[in-house]
Design a protein around this motif. Sequence first.
Motif, PDB file in Angstrom:
ATOM      1  N   ALA A   1      13.772   1.263   5.961  1.00 61.09           N
ATOM      2  CA  ALA A   1      13.471   1.799   7.020  1.00 61.09           C
ATOM      3  C   ALA A   1      13.094   0.824   8.286  1.00 61.09           C
ATOM      4  O   ALA A   1      13.328   1.287   9.460  1.00 61.09           O
TER       5      ALA A   1
ATOM      6  N   SER B   1      17.229   3.161   2.090  1.00 57.64           N
ATOM      7  CA  SER B   1      16.266   2.233   1.364  1.00 57.64           C
ATOM      8  C   SER B   1      16.884   1.953   0.084  1.00 57.64           C
ATOM      9  O   SER B   1      16.847   0.489  -0.455  1.00 57.64           O
TER      10      SER B   1
ATOM     11  N   VAL C   1       0.832  -1.138  -0.237  1.00 56.18           N
ATOM     12  CA  VAL C   1       0.216   0.018  -0.213  1.00 56.18           C
ATOM     13  C   VAL C   1       0.893   1.154  -0.056  1.00 56.18           C
ATOM     14  O   VAL C   1       1.956   1.086   0.407  1.00 56.18           O
TER      15      VAL C   1
ATOM     16  N   SER D   1       9.837  13.716  -0.461  1.00 62.37           N
ATOM     17  CA  SER D   1       9.881  15.321  -0.920  1.00 62.37           C
ATOM     18  C   SER D   1      10.534  15.304  -2.474  1.00 62.37           C
ATOM     19  O   SER D   1      10.468  16.262  -2.962  1.00 62.37           O
TER      20      SER D   1
ATOM     21  N   ARG E   1      -2.200  -5.971   0.741  1.00 60.97           N
ATOM     22  CA  ARG E   1      -1.036  -6.410   1.955  1.00 60.97           C
ATOM     23  C   ARG E   1      -1.012  -7.685   2.031  1.00 60.97           C
ATOM     24  O   ARG E   1      -1.822  -8.726   1.761  1.00 60.97           O
ATOM     25  N   VAL E   2       0.090  -8.357   2.521  1.00 61.16           N
ATOM     26  CA  VAL E   2       0.458  -9.632   2.825  1.00 61.16           C
ATOM     27  C   VAL E   2      -0.008  -9.805   4.371  1.00 61.16           C
ATOM     28  O   VAL E   2       0.202  -9.215   4.971  1.00 61.16           O
TER      29      VAL E   2
HETATM   30  C1  LIG Z   1       7.435  12.943   5.842  1.00 62.06           C
HETATM   31  C2  LIG Z   1       8.105  12.351   5.008  1.00 62.06           C
HETATM   32  C3  LIG Z   1       9.367  12.998   4.515  1.00 62.06           C
HETATM   33  C4  LIG Z   1      10.499  12.362   3.827  1.00 62.06           C
HETATM   34  N1  LIG Z   1      11.127  13.284   3.484  1.00 62.06           N
HETATM   35  C5  LIG Z   1      12.481  12.614   2.750  1.00 62.06           C
HETATM   36  C6  LIG Z   1      13.616  13.308   2.281  1.00 62.06           C
HETATM   37  O1  LIG Z   1      13.519  14.466   2.516  1.00 62.06           O
HETATM   38  N2  LIG Z   1      14.600  12.734   1.773  1.00 62.06           N
HETATM   39  C7  LIG Z   1      14.631  11.197   1.996  1.00 62.06           C
HETATM   40  O2  LIG Z   1      15.656  10.777   1.337  1.00 62.06           O
HETATM   41  N3  LIG Z   1      13.646  10.324   2.057  1.00 62.06           N
HETATM   42  C8  LIG Z   1      12.580  10.957   2.571  1.00 62.06           C
HETATM   43  N4  LIG Z   1      11.310  10.231   3.123  1.00 62.06           N
HETATM   44  C9  LIG Z   1      11.371   8.901   2.549  1.00 62.06           C
HETATM   45  C10 LIG Z   1      12.111   7.966   3.388  1.00 62.06           C
HETATM   46  O3  LIG Z   1      13.223   7.842   2.537  1.00 62.06           O
HETATM   47  C11 LIG Z   1      11.251   6.678   3.168  1.00 62.06           C
HETATM   48  O4  LIG Z   1       9.985   6.743   3.842  1.00 62.06           O
HETATM   49  C12 LIG Z   1      12.509   5.549   3.870  1.00 62.06           C
HETATM   50  O5  LIG Z   1      13.261   5.547   2.749  1.00 62.06           O
HETATM   51  C13 LIG Z   1      11.657   4.510   4.212  1.00 62.06           C
HETATM   52  O6  LIG Z   1      11.224   3.785   2.906  1.00 62.06           O
HETATM   53  P1  LIG Z   1      10.709   2.157   3.071  1.00 62.06           P
HETATM   54  O7  LIG Z   1      10.396   1.606   1.883  1.00 62.06           O
HETATM   55  O8  LIG Z   1      11.570   1.357   4.028  1.00 62.06           O
HETATM   56  O9  LIG Z   1       9.469   2.134   4.001  1.00 62.06           O
HETATM   57  P2  LIG Z   1       8.031   2.773   3.530  1.00 62.06           P
HETATM   58  O10 LIG Z   1       8.068   3.998   2.873  1.00 62.06           O
HETATM   59  O11 LIG Z   1       7.244   3.290   4.942  1.00 62.06           O
HETATM   60  O12 LIG Z   1       7.180   1.610   2.879  1.00 62.06           O
HETATM   61  C14 LIG Z   1       6.551   0.660   3.475  1.00 62.06           C
HETATM   62  C15 LIG Z   1       5.763  -0.086   2.370  1.00 62.06           C
HETATM   63  O13 LIG Z   1       5.519  -1.431   3.032  1.00 62.06           O
HETATM   64  C16 LIG Z   1       4.269  -1.963   2.818  1.00 62.06           C
HETATM   65  N5  LIG Z   1       3.872  -2.879   4.065  1.00 62.06           N
HETATM   66  C17 LIG Z   1       4.004  -2.920   5.157  1.00 62.06           C
HETATM   67  N6  LIG Z   1       3.613  -4.144   5.641  1.00 62.06           N
HETATM   68  C18 LIG Z   1       3.018  -4.821   4.754  1.00 62.06           C
HETATM   69  C19 LIG Z   1       2.502  -5.955   4.580  1.00 62.06           C
HETATM   70  N7  LIG Z   1       2.182  -6.827   5.410  1.00 62.06           N
HETATM   71  N8  LIG Z   1       2.054  -6.416   3.343  1.00 62.06           N
HETATM   72  C20 LIG Z   1       2.337  -5.604   2.058  1.00 62.06           C
HETATM   73  N9  LIG Z   1       2.795  -4.381   2.265  1.00 62.06           N
HETATM   74  C21 LIG Z   1       3.432  -4.147   3.374  1.00 62.06           C
HETATM   75  C22 LIG Z   1       3.499  -0.690   3.061  1.00 62.06           C
HETATM   76  O14 LIG Z   1       2.388  -0.603   2.626  1.00 62.06           O
HETATM   77  C23 LIG Z   1       4.618   0.336   2.331  1.00 62.06           C
HETATM   78  O15 LIG Z   1       4.293   0.279   1.008  1.00 62.06           O
HETATM   79  C24 LIG Z   1      10.352  10.955   3.824  1.00 62.06           C
HETATM   80  C25 LIG Z   1       9.106  10.133   4.081  1.00 62.06           C
HETATM   81  C26 LIG Z   1       8.258  10.726   4.910  1.00 62.06           C
HETATM   82  C27 LIG Z   1       7.099  10.025   5.448  1.00 62.06           C
END
Ligand SMILES: Cc1cc2nc3c(=O)[nH]c(=O)nc-3n(C[C@H](O)[C@H](O)[C@H](O)COP(=O)(O)OP(=O)(O)OC[C@H]3O[C@@H](n4cnc5c(N)ncnc54)[C@H](O)[C@@H]3O)c2cc1C
Lengths: 522, 441
Positions: B407, B424, B48, B56, B294-295
């Motif tokens: 993350a 990431s 999702v 950003s 979602r899983v």
């Molecule tokens: C307000 C905000 C500002 C940001 N600003 C910056 C910035 O300036 N510079 C920068 O580098 N990065 C920024 N980021 C982004 C940040 O880099 C990313 O959120 C971070 O890299 C984490 O990414 P991720 O893919 O690990 O996690 P997330 O982006 O949280 O993605 C997790 C994913 O896992 C999915 N998921 C979880 N459980 C399940 C399940 N059971 N089944 C299926 N899917 C599941 C969720 O639906 C989601 O799609 C920002 C983020 C936010 C929220």
Amino acid sequence: MGLIESNSLKTQVLIIGGGATGTGVARDLALRGVNCILVEKKDINAGASGANHGLLHSGARYVSNDPESAKKCMDENRILKQMAPDCIEDTGGFFAAVQGDDERFVADFPTYCEKAGLPCTPMDIKDAREQEPALSEKTIAAYAVEDASIDPFKLVLENITHAQQLGCQFFRNTKVTGVKKSGRQIKAVELLDKDSGKAFCIETEMVVNATGAWAGQVAGLVGADIDVIYSKGTLLITHNRMTHRVINRLRPPSDADILVPGGTVSILGTTSARMKTLEDIRPTVEEVDYIVDEGAVMLPALETKRYIRAYSGVRPLVGTGSQGNDRSVSRSFDLIDHAEDDIDNFVTITGGKLTTFRLMAEKTADLVCDRLGVSTPCQTRTTSMLSHHETQWAVPGFSSRMWLEHHDPDDLLLCECEMVPQSAIEEILASFHVFEKEADLNGISKRSRVGKGGCQGAFCSIRIAAFLYDRGVISANEGIDNIRDFLNARWKGQQCLLWDMPMAAAELQEAMHCGLFGLELR
Amino acid sequence: MKPAEQSHPGPKADASSCELAVIGTGLAGLAATLFASEKGIYTAQIGVNAGIIHASGFLDLMGVHPIADGRVWENPWEAIDAVTTDIPDHPYARLPQADIRQAFDIFMNLMKAAGLPYRYQPDANSRVITTLGTLKPTYGVPESMYKGTEALKTQKKCLMVDFWGLKGFSAVQLEEMLRDRWPGLQSVRIAFPEVGPSVDLYPEKMARALELRTHREDLAREIRPHLNGAEIVGMPAIFGIYHTREVMADLAALIGADVFEIPTIPPAVPGLRIKEMMEAQIQSKGIPLFAQKRVLQVNHDNDGGFVLDIGEPATQSISHRLHAQGVILAGGRFLGGGLYAGRKKIVEPLFGLPVFQPPERTQWHCSQVFDPRGHPVNMAGIEIDDAFRPLDDSGKPAWKNLYAAGAILAHQDWMRMKCGAGISIATAYGAVNAFAMNARP
Ligand SMILES: Cc1cc2nc3c(=O)[nH]c(=O)nc-3n(C[C@H](O)[C@H](O)[C@H](O)COP(=O)(O)OP(=O)(O)OC[C@H]3O[C@@H](n4cnc5c(N)ncnc54)[C@H](O)[C@@H]3O)c2cc1C
Ligand SMILES: Cc1cc2nc3c(=O)[nH]c(=O)nc-3n(C[C@H](O)[C@H](O)[C@H](O)COP(=O)(O)OP(=O)(O)OC[C@H]3O[C@@H](n4cnc5c(N)ncnc54)[C@H](O)[C@@H]3O)c2cc1C
């Protein structure tokens, strides 16, 4: 002796403290035509008046251990329902006992009520649970009483707004730092304007110390001695409203045994813990867990409920000899004439309850008027509280109702959670001019629902700061300071309940304000 | 590296089985899927929208360490050296810098090919302008925003434009905040060309409008009279969603001055651009994507693989069953749902993996929201070995073919360290490589 500078202000009565009591005294005196100034070191509702349970007591809570307070509560409850209906939701209340509670107390309860002259109606348990399905299956007894829910923010705003209309002046962010005395008389009160850092004086004939838990500190500045014990109480706000009525646990007053509905939420509490200082009073993780566990005995859904905020206030307990249990001390108020301390024009009013604030103000004003030779009697028993438009923005649900009913097509919602539009912020800004002080985010949130919705300020803080820049209210990097201060103030009530959804919300706030904006870097 | 798009050696694209399942459609998940497909691994993805729509557009690599000192590094690679020395379990310590560089290069090239070019200095962070007017250290900057960074550095005469009806973006605020550093900055508020009856403007709506030339002409006409000698014009991030380069070039030509954008309050257009772009890439490669799903549950099959039950988050009803030889868990933290905080402890809900965390909830957060030390809970997460495999309670890989990225990983605080996108992208790369080595030697 040249004690008083020529440019100092003058008044008949100087009131210290912008809580329910101080603003109540201001309104009472203003209604009697007495000239007065109210000074507050922070902002209205900065003390217990902004951190209480919002229960307009029927008195039933005190029937067993303090029948005198119980009676006073009942009388004031009835007066306020008449005089301040806009601040009160007449929900009614239940007292309910569950399996394991003291059955002797349950059996004696109606007798206690009768002795204190309080109405209390026994309920069929099935009916009670039908009317309040959140009650535990283990409920063994229930009584209906005249409890209600009162909005302290609106109440205090109404008091001060009415007083100001009648000529009372109000200085916020203005702290009492000392007095100038001559013999047994205070000639002037020394003040610090915390915004400008400037010290100034107000000449006065009488001084009223309505500083709640700070009453001892302020009395100390004057050279009078009051022994105040601080009792901290913590409360939790649920994400949505759980009951129609106030629900009290039917047992001798204890922790986490009252749930008070207020608009769209319910408030659960409280605790009592003695504190050594008034610095940095905040709810803790341990208190939150304890309140949830205890509350869930009477209302099991509290166990899995989402909580949006926690907060703590301090009750002043004056000159008590009793140890340990702060609830056994009389909650009737303390009105102290400091003539005994060799100061003829200084009175302290502290203790008591929000429910009895009017009576406390009346008795204080009677004493003051007696000294001043004013014979006009108290008006507040019979004069309705006006409902001022600018005070409405603090009322839960008002803003969204207004917005949904009608809004100017040019208007914008700056707070989307609680639906506070730009026009409301404009109106609040205008009300700040009365204080001749600039508005800030914390001040605006005191006067509106800003920051109290789902986002807890993470988003609306940015929109409102931008708006304040546009309006020229703030400049340079004041917006950043404003947002930092505001989020930190909100954090105080969030930090201890960050699990489940609120944890995700906190992460979003941190991602935005630190990850993206770098506000922690200076 | 040559993209190997169609010739999957693995199972057919019937979406009931795959070599590698990527859980999560945040930056880590999307990057993992793209890296895997570059390697010809037959991949499926589930998730999702979460962090990505809040993005950003800035791609942080490594900016601040130690966070308690608030030390901002000019050179992100030196910062990575420092942080991996001080925190040996930091995710960056799991792969050589050369791999991190390579991951970034591949990722940036993909972005460029998809029409979202990035600018960065190979060995230096840039200071980018945020909506609040703060300057944040980051590494990869969308070209449309990098121009602002350059203009500030070279002190170009600049006009900052905002719009009636657009909340949370104030040109006056930017002027006030940047006045000392950028004396040649002026501001003006104008009306956005007619986009509809409501005055409450949303950046997405504005960006869609500017995809049309007539709206760009109208906007340029509004701006021109205010130029007053400005060489460059700054605006909220609204330069289209699918054709940002063209929109930007055209606006510059029409206005007669360079233009740049500043990301608005999340969720903002730059996040939407990345999401749309990456999803389009995934679709064009024929990768099964279970979007907005979602899983819900994971089981294990007899030959060391996984069976994922996929369904609606709201109803918890299962609509698909997917067999996968390996899984990359990129579920994010609390916002994404990869981690869940109960009242007593933090758990990883899908595989029940142990979560590194402070011993009690009392220690999760500091009492000041901006405490310079950062909140201990933000270092919580899943611990991994050098092959990005989550560890069980005994410190051994929990499953032979389960990997974690993004993350969700422990021992990093991306929000304070300014390394969100970097972690990431780098760990997604590391996890995909580890899977490739392990499962297909
Ligand atoms: C307000 C905000 C500002 C940001 N600003 C910056 C910035 O300036 N510079 C920068 O580098 N990065 C920024 N980021 C982004 C940040 O880099 C990313 O959120 C971070 O890299 C984490 O990414 P991720 O893919 O690990 O996690 P997330 O982006 O949280 O993605 C997790 C994913 O896992 C999915 N998921 C979880 N459980 C399940 C399940 N059971 N089944 C299926 N899917 C599941 C969720 O639906 C989601 O799609 C920002 C983020 C936010 C929220
Ligand atoms: C946890 C808790 C729950 C409660 N629940 C209820 C309830 O449900 N129902 C009920 O009826 N009552 C309740 N009460 C009691 C009620 O809140 C208080 O009795 C009432 O608010 C006291 O108001 P006050 O104006 O006297 O004091 P406060 O509201 O504390 O006001 C004192 C003011 O003085 C100011 N001040 C202090 N020092 C200075 C200085 N040097 N110069 C200038 N200003 C100064 C402070 O900033 C403060 O604003 C509760 C109290 C607590 C603590």
